[in-house]
Design a protein around this motif. Structure first.
Motif, PDB file in Angstrom:
ATOM      1  N   GLY A  83      46.185  43.513  38.231  1.00  0.00           N
ATOM      2  CA  GLY A  83      45.673  42.625  37.197  1.00  0.00           C
ATOM      3  C   GLY A  83      46.736  42.010  36.311  1.00  0.00           C
ATOM      4  N   GLY A  95      43.401  38.224  36.184  1.00  0.00           N
ATOM      5  CA  GLY A  95      42.310  38.965  36.784  1.00  0.00           C
ATOM      6  C   GLY A  95      41.422  38.116  37.670  1.00  0.00           C
ATOM      7  N   ARG A  96      41.944  36.966  38.134  1.00  0.00           N
ATOM      8  CA  ARG A  96      41.147  36.141  39.038  1.00  0.00           C
ATOM      9  C   ARG A  96      40.839  36.931  40.314  1.00  0.00           C
ATOM     10  N   PRO A  97      39.636  36.797  40.832  1.00  0.00           N
ATOM     11  CA  PRO A  97      39.244  37.581  42.010  1.00  0.00           C
ATOM     12  C   PRO A  97      40.228  37.506  43.168  1.00  0.00           C
ATOM     13  N   LEU A 100      43.340  39.661  42.289  1.00  0.00           N
ATOM     14  CA  LEU A 100      43.061  41.095  42.354  1.00  0.00           C
ATOM     15  C   LEU A 100      42.944  41.558  43.807  1.00  0.00           C
ATOM     16  N   LEU A 121      42.180  48.618  36.659  1.00  0.00           N
ATOM     17  CA  LEU A 121      42.480  47.279  36.165  1.00  0.00           C
ATOM     18  C   LEU A 121      43.453  47.433  35.001  1.00  0.00           C
ATOM     19  N   ILE A 124      42.373  43.724  30.890  1.00  0.00           N
ATOM     20  CA  ILE A 124      41.330  42.718  31.072  1.00  0.00           C
ATOM     21  C   ILE A 124      41.934  41.347  30.798  1.00  0.00           C
ATOM     22  N   ASP A 125      41.801  40.440  31.746  1.00  0.00           N
ATOM     23  CA  ASP A 125      42.272  39.062  31.595  1.00  0.00           C
ATOM     24  C   ASP A 125      41.238  38.296  30.768  1.00  0.00           C
ATOM     25  N   THR A 128      39.301  35.280  32.420  1.00  0.00           N
ATOM     26  CA  THR A 128      38.403  35.482  33.560  1.00  0.00           C
ATOM     27  C   THR A 128      37.259  36.378  33.115  1.00  0.00           C
ATOM     28  N   ASP A 132      33.446  39.276  36.664  1.00  0.00           N
ATOM     29  CA  ASP A 132      34.121  38.807  37.875  1.00  0.00           C
ATOM     30  C   ASP A 132      35.267  39.737  38.260  1.00  0.00           C
ATOM     31  N   GLN A 133      35.981  40.263  37.243  1.00  0.00           N
ATOM     32  CA  GLN A 133      37.115  41.143  37.521  1.00  0.00           C
ATOM     33  C   GLN A 133      36.647  42.470  38.109  1.00  0.00           C
ATOM     34  N   THR A 136      34.901  42.115  41.523  1.00  0.00           N
ATOM     35  CA  THR A 136      35.803  42.042  42.674  1.00  0.00           C
ATOM     36  C   THR A 136      36.217  43.436  43.122  1.00  0.00           C
TER      37      THR A 136
END
Length: 277
Positions: A83, A95-97, A100, A121, A124-125, A128, A132-133, A136
């Motif tokens: 992440g 943290g885009r799918p 990751l 993770l 946390i982004d 995003t 979604d994070q 994924t």
């Protein structure tokens, strides 16, 4: 002190006092050889939880652990984190799918495993959606590439939000005897049976420790850092400290802290050193 072990996710049993590999040098030469030996010595001493991350050298730390410990003992958990990416010439939260997923695939390859039993993770982004994070990671779990999912540096509210999407087996936040900002997160983890892995668990104890801590250390013929670790282990059964070091003597001191016993009076004096935030 209670149990010396904890079942992460309710089923994966590890010894509560682990090892953080972040400080291990990964460059070529004698320093790397020493790092390999330290990782091996940790396992010899009974450590069954070792923490690493992609961020630590862009995967170099993961490769080092595989070099040192593969094939892994059956009871050893090597947990890693994703992440944080180095895509624009600097490290940043990502943290885009697709990022990751790629990072998990690369971690599997570097660690030489088909499944990462605990994948965290790293942060946390904020750009995003959290669903979604962790969604994924849930998908990767469904594909058999992740066993259990953890978070790092989260608030209690973020932990609750993530749990709407997937079961969370662990949380890794900054926490120590002298830094209890995340006491509410620890309480939430303890209530839910979630592992809490404090990073920087001996912050402020290794150097410049307050008088109250050094006094207890003197009484127990121990180091302040050992007392700080013993306090963590007694403070909550959900705590799994992961102290890190690049020195063999420090490693052995840290592991020995699991055998240290505080009296109720000593624990009470330590509790008063820093009131929870």
């Amino acid at each position: 002190m209670g149990s010396t072990t904890f079942r992460i996710g309710g089923d994966l049993e590890v010894r509560r006092l682990g090892f953080g590999a972040m400080q291990l040098p990964t460059g070529p030469g004698p320093a790397r050889e020493a790092s390999v030996r330290i990782a091996q010595r940790a396992v010899e001493l009974g450590v069954t939880l070792i923490d690493t991350a992609y961020l630590y050298g862009g995967g170099a730390n993961e490769k080092l652990l595989a070099e040192a410990l593969f094939p892994y003992p059956d009871d050893l958990l090597v947990t890693t984190k994703v992440g944080v990416a180095h895509t624009t010439g600097e490290w940043k939260l990502d943290g885009r799918p697709e990022v990751l997923r790629e990072q998990v695939e690369n971690a599997l390859r570097r660690l030489r495993v088909e499944r990462i039993e605990l994948l965290q993770l790293h942060r946390i982004d904020p750009e995003t959606p959290l669903a979604d994070q962790v969604g994924t990671l849930r998908d990767l779990q469904g594909e058999g590439k992740i066993g259990r999912i953890g978070l790092s540096e989260v608030t209690a509210a973020e932990l609750d939000e993530a749990r709407k999407t997937v079961d969370i087996a662990s949380v890794q936040n900054r926490y120590s005897l002298l830094d209890r900002e995340h006491e509410p997160v620890l309480a939430a983890c303890a209530a839910a049976g979630t592992a809490f892995l404090p990073w920087r668990p001996v912050a402020g104890a290794a150097t410049g420790a307050p008088d109250g801590l050094t006094a207890v250390a003197s009484e127990l013929d121990a180091t302040p850092a050992q007392v700080a670790l013993a306090w963590l282990l007694e403070h909550s059964p959900a705590i799994l400290p992961i102290p890190g070091t690049a020195r063999l003597a420090h490693l052995e001191e840290n592991v020995a802290a699991a055998d240290l016993r505080l009296t109720p009076a000593q624990r009470e004096r330590l509790d008063r050193l820093t009131a929870p935030a």
